[in-house]
Design an enzyme around this catalytic site. Structure first.
Site, PDB file in Angstrom:
ATOM      1  N   ALA A 136      -9.974 -20.070 -11.373  1.00  0.00           N
ATOM      2  CA  ALA A 136      -8.817 -21.128 -10.861  1.00  0.00           C
ATOM      3  C   ALA A 136      -8.833 -22.431 -11.640  1.00  0.00           C
ATOM      4  CB  ALA A 136      -8.828 -21.107  -9.521  1.00  0.00           C
ATOM      5  N   GLY A 137     -10.237 -23.190 -11.547  1.00  0.00           N
ATOM      6  CA  GLY A 137     -10.525 -24.249 -11.874  1.00  0.00           C
ATOM      7  C   GLY A 137     -10.017 -24.493 -13.395  1.00  0.00           C
ATOM      8  N   GLY A 150     -14.280 -22.163 -12.496  1.00  0.00           N
ATOM      9  CA  GLY A 150     -14.056 -20.875 -12.643  1.00  0.00           C
ATOM     10  C   GLY A 150     -12.616 -20.508 -12.921  1.00  0.00           C
ATOM     11  N   SER A 193     -19.320  -1.731  -9.455  1.00  0.00           N
ATOM     12  CA  SER A 193     -17.780  -1.996  -9.465  1.00  0.00           C
ATOM     13  C   SER A 193     -17.042  -1.004  -8.590  1.00  0.00           C
ATOM     14  CB  SER A 193     -17.218  -2.096 -10.769  1.00  0.00           C
ATOM     15  OG  SER A 193     -15.793  -2.061 -10.712  1.00  0.00           O
ATOM     16  N   ARG A 221     -11.559  -1.629   0.745  1.00  0.00           N
ATOM     17  CA  ARG A 221     -13.075  -2.130   1.126  1.00  0.00           C
ATOM     18  C   ARG A 221     -13.540  -2.083   2.384  1.00  0.00           C
ATOM     19  NH1 ARG A 221     -12.793  -6.747  -3.996  1.00  0.00           N
ATOM     20  NH2 ARG A 221     -12.901  -5.004  -5.566  1.00  0.00           N
ATOM     21  N   GLU A 232     -10.360 -18.455  -4.641  1.00  0.00           N
ATOM     22  CA  GLU A 232     -11.151 -18.139  -3.329  1.00  0.00           C
ATOM     23  C   GLU A 232     -11.210 -19.229  -2.534  1.00  0.00           C
ATOM     24  OE1 GLU A 232     -14.986 -16.088  -4.291  1.00  0.00           O
ATOM     25  OE2 GLU A 232     -15.170 -15.716  -2.245  1.00  0.00           O
ATOM     26  N   HIS A 235     -19.223  -9.888  -0.154  1.00  0.00           N
ATOM     27  CA  HIS A 235     -18.721  -9.942  -1.304  1.00  0.00           C
ATOM     28  C   HIS A 235     -17.665 -11.249  -1.691  1.00  0.00           C
ATOM     29  CE1 HIS A 235     -17.448  -8.687  -5.519  1.00  0.00           C
ATOM     30  NE2 HIS A 235     -16.249  -8.340  -4.918  1.00  0.00           N
ATOM     31  N   HIS A 257     -18.063  -5.550   0.582  1.00  0.00           N
ATOM     32  CA  HIS A 257     -17.847  -4.543  -0.286  1.00  0.00           C
ATOM     33  C   HIS A 257     -18.584  -3.266  -0.013  1.00  0.00           C
ATOM     34  CE1 HIS A 257     -17.110  -2.775  -4.164  1.00  0.00           C
ATOM     35  NE2 HIS A 257     -16.247  -3.758  -4.542  1.00  0.00           N
TER      36      HIS A 257
END
Lengths: 639, 236, 248
Positions: free
Chosen positions: A44-45, A42, A284, A330, A425, A401, A266
């Site tokens: 980060a990866g 994702g 969103s 949130r 995350e 979420h 969320h």
């Protein structure tokens, strides 16, 4: 166990600068001698794998998807924060830092958050250079929108598909490195164990999801970038495949799991429509820029929205939080929605929903502008519910979420196991007890592009490159592979009567009821009991058809749910032991007169980091005290 | 960069060969338009007009043969590229769906799916046509037809055409072939613009209807002559 | 509601497959198509049979995982939607639906409805990027990009790589996918330095992967869940030819 966060000395604003100036380096000629494993592709990866390969490390990247482009970062809609202050509205690194730490209800590590705010500006530059088509003004400059928990406009976006565009940017950078042979990519490979030898993370065991082949891969460092564990709740905005297996397996091998009970609910998701539901869809947060949340003033008012006159509507967020209004953070917005539904004022068939109304915005801006801003979200809403949000208000309800908790990491993003780094995350580091909107994309890319290239070098410079090894012949690798093999056999051999989805759904319901938006001691204790019982049933009555030697999606799911069944208990344990309310973690026993979180800073301004102590044994809670040098702990107020 | 090492590869790539089909196709469209304009001189007040035109072509062999060579090259390139693409296309889709999707949604038109068939029949027709009116070996009596133009004995093309189309079967074949040309161009002419990269959302409507109109005009123009002969406009 | 499903079952890559019939009753029209597949799979599991393998992940139309042809139409009957965004209300009660994997040589079937779409990744690896290392970027506002250009680039960049274009094409052609990426980067000023090389490399990789060629029917555009325009193919054809002209 003493947890050393290895935060550099010096004033907050200089820590990262000082760190970079004094970081130990690996010379260019030596970088290619080191092999790095990156699990997950994702934001980060992919950004980490690409950046490390650009530097010259040999990288092996793994993902369970058929392509690295499918990681769930792709689904982030609204945007990414950065302290660019292009709007001249008073933003700064300091303010982004403060908003984030306050948004997290003062449960995150000051130095990490400051660094995040600092590198946020570089992220936007990098993404634009890669060709991410962010929204622009007519003059050609980047435009911004506002997001929850901030009084400035600092969110960059690409229509309603910001995550997609950022991920495709990182994926293209990764693809470039794969094409050049600097990254070896293993799609359709799932990490099923971490190999720890001599106290260090040395590799992983993977299963080829097409033919079932198990293989050990050795490396000088392992980076887990595998996302969050919100799918423990079954119904969530996560992708169906998102799972905790990589981090949970690492946890079982000794990595500490921090703040597992910090899960973000969320506020704006499409409400559940039936038992069969497999997924909740987020609308969103950007919608709250123009949409107004309301419910009828009187409980039991079942009239259609259009027939309820203005004076009988309760715009509850604007009423309770006048200064942030619909853009309250949130956790706060979700709880407020839950409260009005609990009062019997919820809307829709189930009564579990509140209106998000655009009629005022359509009147003010015209339908065309509203369409320009949110068309894809309105379309999505229409597809799922069959209703048009241009004509009647949307119905929304909170849903799981994001998970702020994750593997414990220090300032270097390294876990307590040397050589095991955790990014995005999957780690716990930056968001405390609540994450602000548009900050997840920021953190994933900050970790991958701008933090790990420095901190990993610092670690590797102290390690002798292990060189090419035949992993399968080393004792630790061989043993880990056998463990994985046994576990797969065990899952296949239960041969009970119930499909894995049934257990997953039940676990989700327990967690949602007992460890969701509002928690009590009694409920959590009950939840732990229920999960233990369910886990027992799982291992007695699970049915996984097929074999381990080919593409077997039931087997993949079963392994992931088995891990959720262990993690779920830890989430409840953590929520139980954190005897205060903070951010998303709302313990009914600890609330103010107005029903807001009552923090206990004296006893809980700390990170809870759990150590695995064996199957069926209670995990051990360790503590990293959170020291605030530059901010003072204040009661969060968005009124 | 001056020398371009990629150029030979151009003909191997999919897009390269599509360009070959499009550019050769465009040239052939140009040719049929001129051809039709020439043919329509049949309708002139006197047969002399078309006979003079034919005589003009014949007495400029350099131009005529240059043009014929270019045509031959274009036809060969068009066929080669189109067939090699079609062969790859079939190989790229070895299995089809058990249930076919709705034609309307998937834009399946008769014209677009029969390009190879219509092209093949048109090629057969062209060969026949060359034997028929150019080499005049189908009926050798055509070679003998002469008329006097400006005091010179020249080939009487007008009479040959009328004689040729007096046979209903041959006329029918010509009209059928022109019908297929209509189909071929309806898809083909529009495709040229896509392949050479000048189609977009705003132009597409113009291109689609323009191609249709061009194909229709060519069909009507060419077919009008055998139809006129069969209707007895001219007598032998 | 009730549906009759004919689903392609194939145990593995080199095995023959066939359509098998399943009847489902008691379905809710508000259920998504994939939720119906979940229901079917749970039933098969309880009956001791192997569930149908199919790919899916985000279930909100953006990851590009799900890939089924429903009655010969990739992603089913609705425009601008992925399979996961198809709800049963799109079908008639009692209807028979034939569900098949993507059909194209370049996407071999791995099992049931799962195909191997890695060819797309190989095309991307050949040139689907702007070569900029982390840390090299100038300030994001240093290069103004007109709103129109940014919007057009976004429209192209919105491609989710699902492969429906290939699946719908009679020729198994990937030109819409490749054109989308070539155009996204080719439209932006950042993408100019590598523009020629990019289109050449991506087209060569596309050809090498065994995709067919475009014959300008635009079925790809009709089924594209992100409604990417086939105009981009024209753009790519032009870009490709221009890339061969030196000094242009």
């Amino acid at each position: 166990m003493k947890l050393d966060a290895r935060v550099p000395a010096g004033p907050l604003a200089d820590k990262w600068k000082n760190f970079k100036a004094s970081v130990r380096l690996v010379s260019p000629a030596n970088k290619r001698k080191y092999e790095v494993i990156v699990v997950g592709t994702g934001l980060a990866g992919a950004s980490a794998a690409a950046s490390l390969a650009e530097l010259g490390y040999r990288v092996k990247a793994f993902c369970f998807h058929d392509s690295p482009r499918r990681a769930h970062s792709i689904a982030a809609q609204g945007g990414i924060n950065a302290a660019k202050n292009y709007q001249n509205d008073g933003d700064s690194v300091r303010r982004l830092f403060y908003d984030t730490i306050k948004g997290g209800d003062f449960r995150s590590r000051e130095a990490n958050v400051y660094r995040l705010a600092e590198v946020s500006v570089n992220i936007i530059d990098q993404c634009v250079a890669q060709g991410v088509p962010f929204a622009r003004e007519y003059g050609g400059m980047l435009t911004n929108r506002s997001f929850g928990g901030a009084q400035v406009s600092r969110t960059f976006y690409a229509r309603g598909a910001t995550g997609q565009q950022l991920l495709l940017g990182a994926y293209s950078a990764l693809s470039r490195q794969i094409g050049q042979g600097r990254v070896q990519m293993f799609p359709r490979h799932e990490m099923l164990d971490l190999v720890v030898a001599d106290g260090k993370a040395q590799g992983i065991v993977t299963r080829n999801l097409v033919n079932g082949e198990l293989k050990a891969h050795a490396a000088d460092a392992v980076l887990l970038c595998t996302g969050g564990y919100g799918n423990a709740y079954y119904l969530s905005t996560y992708a169906r495949g998102s799972n905790a297996t990589a981090i949970w397996r690492a946890h079982r091998r000794g990595a500490l799991f921090a703040n597992p009970c910090f899960t973000q609910i969320h506020p704006t998701c499409i409400p559940v429509s039936g038992e069969y539901q497999s997924k909740l869809t987020l609308m969103s947060e950007s919608l709250r820029n123009d949409g107004r949340c309301w419910v009828p003033k009187h409980a039991g008012d079942r009239r259609p929205a259009g027939l309820i006159p203005e004076e009988e509507r309760d715009y509850f967020l604007e009423r309770i939080y006048p200064s942030y209004g619909n853009l309250a953070p949130r956790d706060i917005a979700s709880r407020a929605a839950k409260r009005v539904c609990d009062e019997g004022r919820g809307v829709g068939k189930s009564g579990l929903g509140v209106y998000l109304d655009f009629s005022e915005a359509i009147g003010r801006l015209g339908q065309k502008t509203v369409q320009e801003r949110y068309a894809n979200l309105f379309d999505m809403y229409h597809e799922i519910t069959g209703e048009s949000a241009y004509e009647a208000p949307m119905r929304i309800f909170p849903a799981v979420h994001y998970t702020m908790g994750g593997l414990w990491v220090d300032y270097h993003l390294m876990s307590n196991l040397p050589g095991l780094f955790v990014l995005g995350e999957a780690n716990f580091s930056d968001h405390g007890a609540n994450r602000l909107g548009a900050s997840a994309l920021m953190q994933g890319l900050a970790d991958g592009y701008f933090v790990i290239p420095y901190t990993l070098g610092d670690y590797l410079s102290q390690q002798k490159p292990s060189g090419p090894r035949n992993a399968a012949e080393t004792e630790a690798f061989w043993a880990a592979t056998e463990d994985v093999q046994n576990r797969i056999r065990k899952l296949l051999e239960v041969r009970g009567g119930r499909p894995v989805s049934e257990f997953h759904r039940q676990l989700g319901k327990i967690l949602w009821d007992q460890c969701g938006m509002s928690r009590t001691r009694k409920g959590l204790e009950q939840g732990i009991e229920q999960i233990r019982q369910l886990r027992k049933e799982f291992w007695e009555d699970l049915n996984v058809p097929g074999s381990g030697e080919d593409l077997n999606q039931s087997l993949e799911k079963a392994g992931r749910v088995a891990d959720f069944l262990e993690l779920g208990e830890l989430m409840c344990r953590d929520a139980l032991e954190r005897d205060e309310s903070c951010g998303c973690h709302f313990r009914e026993e600890h609330q103010t007169a107005e029903g807001e979180c009552a923090r206990k800073d004296d006893s809980f301004a700390q990170v809870a980091a759990w150590e695995y102590s064996g199957e069926g044994k209670a995990a051990v809670r360790h503590v990293e005290p959170l020291k605030y040098e530059e901010v003072s702990l204040a009661t969060r107020s968005y009124k | 960069m001056s020398a371009n090492p990629q150029f030979p590869g151009f003909l191997r790539t999919s897009i390269g060969r599509k360009w070959v089909v499009a550019v050769s196709g465009l040239f052939l469209i140009g040719f049929v338009i001129i051809h039709m304009a020439g043919n329509l001189q049949m309708f002139a007040a006197t047969p002399d007009v078309i006979n003079r035109y034919a005589y003009f072509l014949k007495t400029n062999p350099l131009m005529l043969w240059g043009f014929r060579l270019a045509l031959l090259t274009a036809v060969a390139a068009h066929i080669w590229a189109a067939l090699s693409l079609a062969r790859e296309n079939r190989a790229a889709k070895p299995v089809n769906y058990a249930v076919a999707g709705r034609k309307s949604r998937l834009h399946v038109t008769l014209a677009s799916v029969t390009m190879v068939i219509s092209g093949t029949v048109i090629l057969g027709f062209v060969i026949f046509h060359l034997l028929h009116f150019t080499a005049q070996v189908v009926d050798r009596s055509y070679q003998e037809m002469e008329t006097v133009l400006d005091g010179k004995a020249v080939h009487d093309v007008h009479r040959m055409v009328v004689a040729g189309f007096s046979k209903p079967l041959i006329s029918a074949f010509y009209i059928l072939a022109m019908g297929l040309l209509f189909f071929h161009l309806r898809h083909g002419a529009a495709s040229v613009f896509q392949t050479i990269g000048i189609r977009d959302r705003t132009l597409s409507r113009v291109i689609e209807s323009g191609s249709w109109a061009l194909a229709a005009i060519l069909f009507l123009g060419f077919s009008s002559i055998p139809v006129a002969v069969l209707l007895g406009v001219w007598k032998l | 509601m009730k549906l009759h499903l004919k689903i392609w079952r194939q145990p593995g890559k080199d095995h023959p497959g066939k359509l098998e019939m399943y009847d489902l009753d008691g379905l809710n029209p508000d259920m998504s198509f994939l939720e119906m597949m979940d229901v079917l799979n749970d039933r098969l599991t309880r009956e001791g049979k192997e569930p149908v393998a199919f790919e899916h992940d985000c279930r909100e139309g953006i990851c590009g995982s799900c890939a089924m042809a429903i009655n010969g139409e990739p992603h089913g009957p609705n425009d601008g939607a992925t399979t996961c965004q198809v709800y049963l209300r799109s079908f008639k009660d009692g209807e028979t639906l034939t569900v098949e994997p993507w059909r194209a040589r370049a996407f071999p079937v791995l099992k049931d409805l799962v195909t191997d779409r890695s060819a797309f990744d190989r095309i991307m690896q050949a040139g689907g990027f702007i070569s900029v290392n982390t840390g090299q970027a100038p300030d994001a506002n240093a290069m103004p990009i007109g709103k129109e250009t940014a919007e057009q680039a976004f429209d192209a960049a919105h491609c989710i790589g699902c492969g429906a274009c290939v699946a719908a094409c009679r020729n198994g052609s990937a030109m819409l996918f490749v054109a989308a990426k070539v155009s996204h980067l080719g439209l932006l000023p950042q993408g100019q330095p590598e523009r020629k090389q990019r289109v050449r490399r991506m087209v060569e990789a596309m050809d090498a992967a065994g995709f067919g060629n475009c014959s300008n029917q635009y079925a790809c555009e009709a089924v594209c869940p992100k409604e990417i325009s086939a105009d981009l193919i024209a753009r790519m054809n032009r870009d490709y030819a221009l890339s061969l002209v030196p000094k242009l």
